[in-house]
Every structure is written in structure tokens, then in C-alpha cells.
Design an enzyme around this catalytic site. Structure first.
Site, PDB file in Angstrom:
ATOM      1  N   GLY A   1       0.834  -1.204   0.000  1.00 17.39           N
ATOM      2  CA  GLY A   1       0.000   0.000   0.000  1.00 17.39           C
ATOM      3  C   GLY A   1       0.857   1.236   0.000  1.00 17.39           C
ATOM      4  O   GLY A   1       2.072   1.160  -0.202  1.00 17.39           O
ATOM      5  N   ASN A   2       0.242   2.375   0.184  1.00 19.68           N
ATOM      6  CA  ASN A   2       1.003   3.612   0.255  1.00 19.68           C
ATOM      7  C   ASN A   2       0.364   4.541   1.268  1.00 19.68           C
ATOM      8  O   ASN A   2      -0.683   4.213   1.827  1.00 19.68           O
ATOM      9  CB  ASN A   2       1.105   4.251  -1.127  1.00 19.68           C
ATOM     10  CG  ASN A   2      -0.262   4.624  -1.662  1.00 19.68           C
ATOM     11  OD1 ASN A   2      -0.927   5.499  -1.123  1.00 19.68           O
ATOM     12  ND2 ASN A   2      -0.709   3.918  -2.693  1.00 19.68           N
ATOM     13  N   ARG A   3       0.998   5.688   1.517  1.00 20.55           N
ATOM     14  CA  ARG A   3       0.629   6.515   2.649  1.00 20.55           C
ATOM     15  C   ARG A   3      -0.426   7.572   2.357  1.00 20.55           C
ATOM     16  O   ARG A   3      -0.505   8.575   3.040  1.00 20.55           O
ATOM     17  CB  ARG A   3       1.889   7.154   3.234  1.00 20.55           C
ATOM     18  CG  ARG A   3       2.805   6.113   3.838  1.00 20.55           C
ATOM     19  CD  ARG A   3       4.138   6.687   4.232  1.00 20.55           C
ATOM     20  NE  ARG A   3       4.002   7.831   5.123  1.00 20.55           N
ATOM     21  CZ  ARG A   3       5.005   8.352   5.793  1.00 20.55           C
ATOM     22  NH1 ARG A   3       6.200   7.833   5.698  1.00 20.55           N
ATOM     23  NH2 ARG A   3       4.800   9.399   6.554  1.00 20.55           N
TER      24      ARG A   3
END
Ligand code: CTP
Ligand code: CA
Length: 225
Positions: free
Chosen positions: A33-35
Site C-alpha cells: 500500500g502507500n501513505r
């Protein structure tokens, strides 16, 4: 009874907004995932709805309330986001504010991947996800009058943003610098610069809710241009 409210800047228009991260599952307990918090995309969707638009918000996994008057479709992966965005077309405006994962595991492991037998290192086999924004911008049967992208960059912000504006054939791109304290991912505040062919506009640091209003005003201006 006061005077009736003036018509909104996007009255009568359909707007599709993507927001949040995507999660690409590796096995039943792990994902890439990413932030992205989704706050900017949700704020843009809320602002467009306040301006009278019919808004479909395609949201990756985020913990945010659905803005009033917005139709929300929840998704998890880039592939699901692509399908939901395409299902929401035709529309007048597409705003791609999601932080789509660029790579996904080639295969989903149905059982939890174990350490035993893999040694001290692990290489993941990843494949590129579809570029939803570029695909939407290329569609000629979707009724789109304006396609808007975002670009989160750590360096050479204007150069990379202009490159994406051109290579993805966008009408407008909103760039912001990430990796600096007090801005970008997870923050309530941000600063950004919008670029279009032949012009640009700076948005100084402000709450994302205010920036979203400014962006929607710019979108309405570019629609008329
Ligand atoms: N985007 C998309 N689908 C992808 C990747 C990106 O729709 N698979 C969209 C994002 O929603 C954003 C824009 O493309 O509006 C730019 O995303 P960004 O990550 O900045 O650009 P990339 O083209 O992915 O390039 P890179 O990550 O290498 O900078
Ligand atoms: Ca990317």
C-alpha cells in the site's frame, strides 16, 4: 426566507473523483500500500458537490466519512478502482486524486507465505498496474470535458508534473511536494501548484478543505476556457 442560493459553479455536471490509496494483496494477511490518507480527494469531492455537481467518489481503503450528497463506491485494489471508475463513466469531469499503487504482486498466494524455506531475503514478483488516469484521458466515448490528475513528487516538482500533464494527455495537473514536514500525505494542510497547457497557479499552504475549494474554482474556469 432569504434569497435563493446562486447556482453552483459545477451545477448540472457529473464529476467522478478517485481518492485514497490502493492496497494490492500479497497473501491473506499482507498487502502493498502507500501513505495516502484520502483527505484531499474527499475534500475535492465534497467541494464539487457543494458547487452543485453530481459526484461519484471512488474510494480506496480510508477511514473517512462520506461527504454530504456524494455517491461513494469503496474499492481496495488498483484493478477494482479501474473497474469502478469506468463503471461511473460517462461523466463531464474526472479528477484522479487517488494514490494508485504502481505495482501489484503477480499472483495472490491463497495461503500465508511462510519464512521457512525462503532464507534471509525475499524478492517479490510485481507487475505494473493499469494507469487509470491515462486510460480515462484517452477515452473518446466517455463525454469528458476535463481530465485532472495529481502528482506527488519529492523533487523537480514542476518538471515532473508538466511531463505527466503531457504524457497522460491531461487538461490540468495538481502537483505537490511530498517528503517535507507538515504537508502532503496524512496532513490536513498542503501547498500545491496547478499546471495546464500554457498556464499555472500556485496555491499557498492552506487546509486541504480550502485548497479543494480553490481547485474546484479553477476546474470551473478551465471548463469555460
Ligand atoms: N495514476 C493512475 N493509475 C496508476 C498510477 C497513477 O490513475 N496506476 C494517476 C494518479 O491518480 C495521479 C496521476 O496518475 O492522478 C499521477 O500519479 P503519480 O504516481 O504521480 O504518477 P505515475 O504516472 O504513477 O508516475 P511515478 O509514480 O513514477 O511518478
Ligand atoms: Ca505512481
Amino acid at each position: 426566507a432569504g434569497r435563493p442560493a446562486p447556482p453552483g459553479l459545477l451545477q448540472g455536471l457529473k464529476v467522478v473523483v478517485s481518492a485514497g490509496p490502493t492496497y494490492e494483496d500479497l497473501d491473506p494477511v499482507r498487502y502493498l500500500g502507500n501513505r495516502s490518507s484520502g483527505k484531499m480527494g474527499f475534500a475535492v469531492a465534497a467541494s464539487a458537490a457543494r458547487q452543485g455537481a453530481q459526484v461519484v467518489l471512488v474510494a480506496g481503503p480510508v477511514q473517512l466519512d462520506t461527504p454530504p450528497g456524494v455517491q461513494r463506491v469503496d474499492v481496495r485494489s488498483a484493478a477494482q478502482m479501474r473497474a469502478a471508475v469506468f463503471a461511473a463513466l460517462p461523466a463531464d469531469i474526472y479528477i484522479g486524486a487517488a494514490a494508485v499503487a504502481d505495482y501489484a504482486p503477480r499472483a495472490f498466494a491463497p495461503n500465508k507465505i511462510k519464512k521457512t524455506g525462503t532464507g534471509e531475503t525475499l524478492a517479490l514478483d510485481l507487475v505494473r498496474t493499469p494507469d487509470i488516469l491515462a486510460e480515462v484521458a484517452r477515452r473518446e466515448d466517455a463525454g469528458l470535458k476535463l481530465v485532472v490528475g495529481f502528482a506527488a513528487e519529492t523533487d523537480h516538482v514542476a518538471d515532473y508534473a508538466r511531463q505527466k500533464l503531457e504524457s497522460k494527455r491531461l487538461d490540468l495537473i495538481v502537483a505537490n511536494r511530498v517528503g517535507v514536514p507538515g504537508a502532503g500525505f496524512e496532513s490536513d494542510d498542503n501547498a500545491m501548484t496547478a499546471f495546464w497547457p500554457g498556464g499555472e497557479r500556485d496555491f499557498p499552504p492552506a487546509p486541504k478543505v480550502r485548497l479543494a475549494d480553490g481547485l474546484v474554482e479553477l476546474v470551473a474556469e478551465r471548463l469555460k476556457a
